[in-house]
Write a protein that holds these residues in place. Sequence first.
Motif, PDB file in Angstrom:
ATOM      1  N   ILE A  42     -18.509 -46.252 -84.806  1.00 48.70           N
ATOM      2  CA  ILE A  42     -17.272 -45.635 -84.338  1.00 48.70           C
ATOM      3  C   ILE A  42     -17.422 -45.311 -82.854  1.00 48.70           C
ATOM      4  O   ILE A  42     -18.426 -44.735 -82.435  1.00 48.70           O
ATOM      5  CB  ILE A  42     -16.962 -44.332 -85.095  1.00 48.70           C
ATOM      6  N   ASP A  43     -16.397 -45.711 -82.064  1.00 46.22           N
ATOM      7  CA  ASP A  43     -16.344 -45.259 -80.682  1.00 46.22           C
ATOM      8  C   ASP A  43     -14.918 -44.811 -80.383  1.00 46.22           C
ATOM      9  O   ASP A  43     -14.109 -44.635 -81.290  1.00 46.22           O
ATOM     10  CB  ASP A  43     -16.840 -46.334 -79.705  1.00 46.22           C
ATOM     11  N   GLN A  44     -14.603 -44.647 -79.123  1.00 52.93           N
ATOM     12  CA  GLN A  44     -13.279 -44.143 -78.754  1.00 52.93           C
ATOM     13  C   GLN A  44     -12.155 -45.099 -79.123  1.00 52.93           C
ATOM     14  O   GLN A  44     -11.002 -44.691 -79.287  1.00 52.93           O
ATOM     15  CB  GLN A  44     -13.240 -43.858 -77.245  1.00 52.93           C
ATOM     16  N   ASP A  45     -12.462 -46.383 -79.256  1.00 51.31           N
ATOM     17  CA  ASP A  45     -11.420 -47.383 -79.479  1.00 51.31           C
ATOM     18  C   ASP A  45     -11.465 -48.070 -80.836  1.00 51.31           C
ATOM     19  O   ASP A  45     -10.456 -48.600 -81.294  1.00 51.31           O
ATOM     20  CB  ASP A  45     -11.495 -48.465 -78.381  1.00 51.31           C
ATOM     21  N   ASN A  46     -12.620 -48.082 -81.474  1.00 48.55           N
ATOM     22  CA  ASN A  46     -12.762 -48.901 -82.682  1.00 48.55           C
ATOM     23  C   ASN A  46     -13.497 -48.172 -83.799  1.00 48.55           C
ATOM     24  O   ASN A  46     -14.375 -47.337 -83.543  1.00 48.55           O
ATOM     25  CB  ASN A  46     -13.536 -50.194 -82.358  1.00 48.55           C
ATOM     26  N   ASP A 104     -21.673 -42.729 -84.854  1.00 46.76           N
ATOM     27  CA  ASP A 104     -20.443 -42.245 -84.230  1.00 46.76           C
ATOM     28  C   ASP A 104     -20.772 -41.931 -82.772  1.00 46.76           C
ATOM     29  O   ASP A 104     -21.491 -40.978 -82.472  1.00 46.76           O
ATOM     30  CB  ASP A 104     -19.937 -41.002 -84.952  1.00 46.76           C
ATOM     31  N   ARG A 116     -18.708 -41.071 -80.408  1.00 47.49           N
ATOM     32  CA  ARG A 116     -17.730 -40.186 -79.766  1.00 47.49           C
ATOM     33  C   ARG A 116     -18.353 -38.817 -79.487  1.00 47.49           C
ATOM     34  O   ARG A 116     -17.825 -37.774 -79.867  1.00 47.49           O
ATOM     35  CB  ARG A 116     -16.484 -40.056 -80.653  1.00 47.49           C
ATOM     36  N   ASP A 175     -21.335 -36.674 -76.559  1.00 44.13           N
ATOM     37  CA  ASP A 175     -21.849 -36.621 -75.196  1.00 44.13           C
ATOM     38  C   ASP A 175     -22.862 -37.741 -74.948  1.00 44.13           C
ATOM     39  O   ASP A 175     -23.821 -37.891 -75.697  1.00 44.13           O
ATOM     40  CB  ASP A 175     -22.513 -35.256 -74.976  1.00 44.13           C
ATOM     41  N   GLN A 176     -22.660 -38.527 -73.883  1.00 40.30           N
ATOM     42  CA  GLN A 176     -23.543 -39.643 -73.563  1.00 40.30           C
ATOM     43  C   GLN A 176     -24.357 -39.401 -72.285  1.00 40.30           C
ATOM     44  O   GLN A 176     -24.989 -40.320 -71.772  1.00 40.30           O
ATOM     45  CB  GLN A 176     -22.713 -40.924 -73.402  1.00 40.30           C
ATOM     46  N   TRP A 229     -19.773 -31.791 -83.446  1.00 39.78           N
ATOM     47  CA  TRP A 229     -19.250 -32.917 -84.226  1.00 39.78           C
ATOM     48  C   TRP A 229     -18.630 -32.410 -85.527  1.00 39.78           C
ATOM     49  O   TRP A 229     -17.556 -32.873 -85.922  1.00 39.78           O
ATOM     50  CB  TRP A 229     -20.377 -33.907 -84.521  1.00 39.78           C
ATOM     51  N   ASN A 272     -15.278 -31.004 -84.869  1.00 43.64           N
ATOM     52  CA  ASN A 272     -14.273 -32.054 -84.630  1.00 43.64           C
ATOM     53  C   ASN A 272     -13.856 -32.753 -85.918  1.00 43.64           C
ATOM     54  O   ASN A 272     -12.775 -33.350 -85.986  1.00 43.64           O
ATOM     55  CB  ASN A 272     -14.818 -33.081 -83.632  1.00 43.64           C
ATOM     56  N   GLN A 273     -14.717 -32.682 -86.936  1.00 40.69           N
ATOM     57  CA  GLN A 273     -14.401 -33.296 -88.233  1.00 40.69           C
ATOM     58  C   GLN A 273     -13.788 -32.287 -89.209  1.00 40.69           C
ATOM     59  O   GLN A 273     -13.592 -32.601 -90.381  1.00 40.69           O
ATOM     60  CB  GLN A 273     -15.677 -33.883 -88.856  1.00 40.69           C
TER      61      GLN A 273
END
Length: 205
Positions: A1-5, A106, A108, A110-111, A152, A155-156
């Motif tokens: 899972i990322d920001q787009d997919n 996941d 989504r 902090d990187q 996380w 956010n869930q």
Amino acid sequence: IDQDNVIEHRSHNYKYACIDAAKYLGELENCIIDQNVEVLRENTQSISIKNNKKVIICESRTIIATHVYDSRPPEIKENSLKQHFYGIEIELKPGVKNHETVTLMDFRVDQKSGLHFIYALPFDESRIFVESTVISENLNQKSWYKGMILKWLENQNLTCKTIISEESGVISQALQDNRHTGIHQIGSNGGATRLSSGYAFHNIS
């Protein structure tokens, strides 16, 4: 899972299994004890080869052997690339709807500290294991990983009631080639760990 997919896999032929390492090792130990094998719980100070024999120096005695299978983890150099992680098994507060599927990665999150993802494994309606994993040269403080996990969960819409257990580890991302040492290297030191995922069970089972 990322920001787009979001990529989701389903299978009717295979199940995703979670094996408790302590119980698994305990079962294996019971099997070898039944075969009159002695289990010596001591640190190995050194392993060398002398006159075509392997010499293992332990804390209380020296063992001479024809074959040695060495599963000690490889040395991890300070500035080398590492996969490091911290995870907690938690009990959720009553009334909170838990996830029904495994989340392998996941992104989504902090990187800034390296390639970072969250792994989440729900056990039942009220228990879930969540792990923060980073691939980088430098390790983080325990509080950093824990903060990423709690963020996380928030956010869930998952709320922690109790932390049941925790685990942490560091896996070298360097290729291991110890084929010419004269010692049978197994486990991570024998190259059994997949660098992309950190999984080793398939190669050691």
